[in-house]
Design an enzyme around this catalytic site. Sequence first.
Site, short mmCIF file in Angstrom:
data_model
loop_
_atom_site.label_atom_id
_atom_site.label_comp_id
_atom_site.label_asym_id
_atom_site.label_seq_id
_atom_site.Cartn_x
_atom_site.Cartn_y
_atom_site.Cartn_z
N SER A 1 0.85 -1.19 0.00
CA SER A 1 0.00 0.00 0.00
C SER A 1 0.89 1.24 0.00
CB SER A 1 -0.91 0.00 1.22
OG SER A 1 -0.16 0.39 2.36
N LYS A 2 0.23 2.37 -0.09
CA LYS A 2 0.96 3.65 -0.13
C LYS A 2 1.84 3.83 1.11
CE LYS A 2 -1.06 4.64 -3.94
NZ LYS A 2 -2.49 4.89 -4.00
#
Length: 305
Positions: free
Chosen positions: A239-240
């Site tokens: 994920s980010k």
Amino acid sequence: MSTQHAAGRYAPSPSGDLHVGNLRTALLAWLFARTTGRRFLIRMEDLDRAVAGADARQLADLASLGMDWETPVVYQTQRRDIYGRIIDRLRKGGRTFECYCTRREILEAPSAPHAPQGAYPGTCRNLTDAERAEKIATGRPPAIRILADTTEFTVTDLLHGTFTGMVDDFVIQRNDGTPAYNLAVVVDDAAQGVDQVVRGDDLLSSAPRQAYLATLLGETTPTYAHVPMVLNTDGVRLSKRDGAVTLADLAADGVPATTVLSHIARSLDLADPGETVDLPTLASRFDPDALPREPWLLGPTEWSS
Ligand code: GLU
């Protein structure tokens, strides 16, 4: 369906920039489609969580890796009337019911005997008129659920073989009026001639519900390929939060798109370490049976090698 109309697709939610895991799934969808003579479509699943400008950046990133697709790109927000018509058709056919349950009520309800974990407990399925009137009086707008006449459905997956999974009375329209993902995805794949669905294996468990709905609508079910995800070194889906994982962030760190493509290709056993590749080369090497079946563990040191 004739092969001329056959298509694969990539269907991102335009909620931000694509990360390496999304790009790898998109590349696989492109490879599966193009190496089987299919059209390749992009569909923006923007019914919720859409961020202005994210769609254009996603398309630019896909293009910068060398992907191409048929135009126009379809946006689900422009298709609300179509979803509405299909929901009406199901409703008129007696295939739906209105559900007033809150998330919490569903979690707290005793599950029906033999019902699989996580299945809708059936609370609003058989309300008496008096019970329904009581629910309506609360003022809470209902969601619409499918009245499922089975508890499981089997799909065929190119990587997972025959997969049987749970079907419950799933939501097809949320209580804010938005068509649910499970409805929109089935309607759109059918309308666009998509007969090959390649996506992350986090969605494998949704495939039986979607295939069941396609069957209810008189549509052919697509062939699926649920591909392994990219995980961080803690084994959690990328994920980010994992730092520089988008093309923009990686470029800012001095890692160009060509290097990202080369690492993705390497992770799929389609290139040697450090080899510069293009998509036609990857297509010529692509063999679904030889794809790694394990997730790709991506750590921050990936880009220094
Ligand atoms: N829009 C979904 C996602 O970004 C993918 C849906 C699909 O491929 O069926 O996770």
